[in-house]
Design a protein around this motif. Structure first.
Motif, short mmCIF file in Angstrom:
data_model
loop_
_atom_site.label_atom_id
_atom_site.label_comp_id
_atom_site.label_asym_id
_atom_site.label_seq_id
_atom_site.Cartn_x
_atom_site.Cartn_y
_atom_site.Cartn_z
N ALA A 24 -47.52 5.44 7.71
CA ALA A 24 -48.30 6.97 7.37
C ALA A 24 -47.71 8.00 8.33
O ALA A 24 -47.67 9.09 7.72
CB ALA A 24 -49.60 6.64 7.49
N LEU A 25 -47.65 7.89 9.64
CA LEU A 25 -47.06 8.93 10.44
C LEU A 25 -45.77 9.22 10.27
O LEU A 25 -45.23 10.30 10.02
CB LEU A 25 -47.11 8.44 12.01
CG LEU A 25 -46.80 9.48 13.10
CD1 LEU A 25 -47.68 10.69 13.15
CD2 LEU A 25 -46.74 8.75 14.38
N SER A 26 -44.80 8.10 9.99
CA SER A 26 -43.43 8.18 9.27
C SER A 26 -43.26 9.02 8.03
O SER A 26 -42.59 9.98 7.89
CB SER A 26 -42.77 7.03 9.16
OG SER A 26 -42.74 6.32 10.51
N LEU A 27 -44.37 8.89 7.13
CA LEU A 27 -44.30 9.39 5.73
C LEU A 27 -44.62 10.92 6.04
O LEU A 27 -44.11 11.82 5.50
CB LEU A 27 -45.35 8.84 4.96
CG LEU A 27 -44.84 7.75 4.12
CD1 LEU A 27 -46.23 7.02 3.65
CD2 LEU A 27 -44.01 8.11 3.02
N PHE A 28 -45.42 11.28 7.10
CA PHE A 28 -46.23 12.60 7.30
C PHE A 28 -44.73 13.40 8.04
O PHE A 28 -44.63 14.68 7.39
CB PHE A 28 -47.27 12.82 8.17
CG PHE A 28 -47.74 14.07 8.38
CD1 PHE A 28 -48.66 14.55 7.41
CD2 PHE A 28 -47.59 14.61 9.55
CE1 PHE A 28 -49.13 15.86 7.57
CE2 PHE A 28 -48.40 15.89 9.74
CZ PHE A 28 -48.87 16.60 8.81
N ILE A 29 -44.07 12.87 8.92
CA ILE A 29 -43.08 13.38 9.88
C ILE A 29 -41.86 13.69 9.04
O ILE A 29 -41.07 14.64 9.15
CB ILE A 29 -43.09 13.09 11.05
CG1 ILE A 29 -44.53 13.11 11.78
CG2 ILE A 29 -42.18 13.80 12.03
CD1 ILE A 29 -44.53 12.39 13.11
N PHE A 30 -41.37 12.39 8.53
CA PHE A 30 -40.15 12.43 8.02
C PHE A 30 -40.32 11.79 6.49
O PHE A 30 -39.75 10.73 6.10
CB PHE A 30 -39.27 11.39 8.62
CG PHE A 30 -39.28 11.41 10.16
CD1 PHE A 30 -38.44 12.34 10.71
CD2 PHE A 30 -39.96 10.56 11.16
CE1 PHE A 30 -38.47 12.55 12.13
CE2 PHE A 30 -39.82 10.73 12.29
CZ PHE A 30 -39.04 11.83 12.79
N PRO A 31 -40.68 12.70 5.80
CA PRO A 31 -40.81 12.24 4.17
C PRO A 31 -39.60 11.86 3.44
O PRO A 31 -39.65 11.27 2.27
CB PRO A 31 -41.53 13.54 3.46
CG PRO A 31 -41.12 14.62 4.47
CD PRO A 31 -41.20 14.02 5.84
N SER A 32 -38.43 12.72 3.69
CA SER A 32 -37.11 12.40 3.46
C SER A 32 -36.63 11.21 3.41
O SER A 32 -35.76 10.65 2.71
CB SER A 32 -36.20 13.52 3.73
OG SER A 32 -35.93 13.49 5.16
N LEU A 33 -37.03 10.37 4.33
CA LEU A 33 -36.85 8.87 4.65
C LEU A 33 -37.32 8.07 3.73
O LEU A 33 -36.79 6.76 3.45
CB LEU A 33 -36.92 8.48 5.95
CG LEU A 33 -36.37 9.02 7.24
CD1 LEU A 33 -37.17 8.75 8.60
CD2 LEU A 33 -34.86 9.09 7.22
N PHE A 34 -38.31 8.38 2.75
CA PHE A 34 -38.77 7.54 1.70
C PHE A 34 -38.15 7.91 0.42
O PHE A 34 -38.33 9.01 0.01
CB PHE A 34 -40.42 7.57 1.97
CG PHE A 34 -40.70 7.03 3.36
CD1 PHE A 34 -41.27 5.72 3.34
CD2 PHE A 34 -40.64 7.84 4.27
CE1 PHE A 34 -41.75 5.18 4.60
CE2 PHE A 34 -41.40 7.35 5.57
CZ PHE A 34 -41.56 6.11 5.78
N ASN A 35 -38.22 6.61 -0.36
CA ASN A 35 -37.66 7.14 -1.89
C ASN A 35 -38.51 7.74 -2.63
O ASN A 35 -38.25 8.67 -3.31
CB ASN A 35 -37.13 5.67 -2.21
CG ASN A 35 -35.90 5.13 -1.56
OD1 ASN A 35 -35.35 5.93 -0.96
ND2 ASN A 35 -35.56 3.98 -1.62
N ARG A 36 -39.83 7.08 -2.77
CA ARG A 36 -40.70 7.52 -3.92
C ARG A 36 -42.21 7.96 -3.26
O ARG A 36 -42.55 8.95 -3.58
CB ARG A 36 -40.78 6.56 -4.99
CG ARG A 36 -39.63 6.22 -5.86
CD ARG A 36 -39.98 5.35 -7.07
NE ARG A 36 -40.50 4.16 -6.63
CZ ARG A 36 -41.14 3.11 -7.11
NH1 ARG A 36 -41.34 3.58 -8.57
NH2 ARG A 36 -41.14 2.11 -6.79
N THR A 37 -42.59 7.22 -2.12
CA THR A 37 -43.85 7.25 -1.90
C THR A 37 -44.01 8.59 -0.67
O THR A 37 -42.97 8.95 0.03
CB THR A 37 -44.31 6.06 -0.82
OG1 THR A 37 -43.96 5.00 -1.43
CG2 THR A 37 -45.67 6.37 -0.32
N LYS A 38 -45.19 9.46 -1.13
CA LYS A 38 -45.51 10.55 -0.27
C LYS A 38 -46.75 10.35 0.32
O LYS A 38 -47.50 9.70 0.12
CB LYS A 38 -45.42 11.78 -1.37
CG LYS A 38 -44.16 11.79 -2.26
CD LYS A 38 -42.97 12.15 -1.57
CE LYS A 38 -41.95 12.39 -2.44
NZ LYS A 38 -40.54 12.31 -1.98
#
Length: 345
Positions: A96-110
């Motif tokens: 969740a922290l990674s999604l918040f700080i580095f969203p571009s690293l994930f393909n579809r999940t926000k």
């Protein structure tokens, strides 16, 4: 310790890793891997094996230590939470922290705060990736693990030793309500998942084991193996015709037979122990929770590096990385955290 169960955990976890490694290789490199989808997708049966194992273990535990009071039920459920929740929540918060700080690293999940809350409490949520998975995708199976533990605990508290059979009967009846549902809500997805029936198969296997009715020997092994092959061939041939409800039953029966085969050979496995498979059995939960992260990072790095490597080199490489990370996650995170919570409980 039941050695055969450790081997089954090892088998189930490695099957799940293999199917995800094949699938992510296809996605990231955007080309066919030359293997029929029917073949490598069958590795997903690792999850079904886990469900049968859970039914078996809960039957074993509840038969040895009946839940005769509400406090014992609470202790039973607390032990299950300590076993599953800490590592899952730790990885969930990390993602969740990674999604918040580095969203571009994930393909579809926000990042979605509501998604996080639902994930923490193991509630299915239709997320930004258009799936019902929690932030840690593999956590969807834990929803049904916890539901099963709750049903088993309540059944044993209310009905004593007969509670295990009450729970199994409820799961069997529940299965037959699935045909009319479309799983459009979270509650439907929690309570009417077809694969819940597989826990009842594990309960039945546990009952056979505790009553010494597991048949061992060459002939039973051959018969079980033959039935497995027949059922797998049936699924492969009818791949397009078997829906999720039918698949849950079919793969549940195959998983039951696989588990039966291993447990019937408990004495043999005791004589010829493999430290590798026993260690893999110990770390199977850590491997299960971490492998998708390891695979995603590994494949992203391979794509970024633009190094052209053979499929037959890449797959063993990424699977080995998963085993390595899973082992050390268990050694330095899962086991110490679990011990801390057990001491406080």
């Amino acid at each position: 310790m039941i050695i055969s169960v450790q081997y089954l955990r090892a088998l189930a976890s490695i099957l799940v890793v293999i199917v995800h490694a094949f699938e992510l290789h296809r996605i990231y490199f955007k080309k066919s891997i030359g293997i029929s989808e029917k073949i490598y997708m069958f590795g997903g049966i690792g999850v079904d094996i886990f469900f049968v194992i859970s039914g078996f273990i809960m039957m074993y535990i509840c038969s040895k230590k009946p839940l005769v009071s509400f406090s014992q039920f609470l202790k039973f459920f607390e032990n299950r939470v300590i076993r599953i929740a800490p590592l899952y929540l730790l990885i969930t918060f990390f993602l969740a922290l990674s999604l918040f700080i580095f969203p571009s690293l994930f393909n579809r999940t926000k990042f979605d705060f509501i998604h996080l809350i639902y994930s923490i409490f193991f509630i299915p949520y239709f997320n930004s990736a258009e799936t019902w998975h929690p932030i840690l995708a593999q956590g969807w199976t834990l929803t049904y693990e916890f539901l099963f533990y709750l049903l088993m605990g309540i059944s044993c508290w209310l009905f004593g030793k007969r509670g295990v059979y009450v729970c199994a009967f409820f799961l069997l009846i529940n299965y037959f309500f699935n045909a009319s549902l479309d799983y459009s809500t979270s509650l439907e997805r929690i309570f009417f998942e077809p694969r819940l029936i597989q826990f009842s198969f594990g309960i039945f296997l546990g009952a056979l084991f505790l009553s010494n009715k597991i048949l061992a020997g060459v002939l039973p092994n051959l018969l079980v193996s033959f039935l497995c092959i027949i059922l797998v061939m049936y699924w492969v041939i009818n791949f397009e015709l078997v829906d999720d409800i039918q698949r849950a039953f079919l793969w549940g029966v195959i998983s039951f037979l696989i588990c039966y085969f291993f447990i019937s050979n408990e004495n043999f496995l005791n004589k010829f122990k493999s430290n590798f498979f026993l260690s893999l059995g110990d770390s199977s939960y850590s491997l299960y929770l971490t492998h998708n992260i390891v695979l995603a990072v590994a494949f992203k790095l391979l794509v970024f590096s633009k190094v052209h490597l053979s499929f037959y080199f890449v797959i063993p490489l990424v699977i080995s990385l998963c085993l390595f990370v899973g082992h050390y996650t268990y050694t330095f995170i899962e086991r110490p955290i679990t011990l801390i919570f057990k001491k406080k409980a």
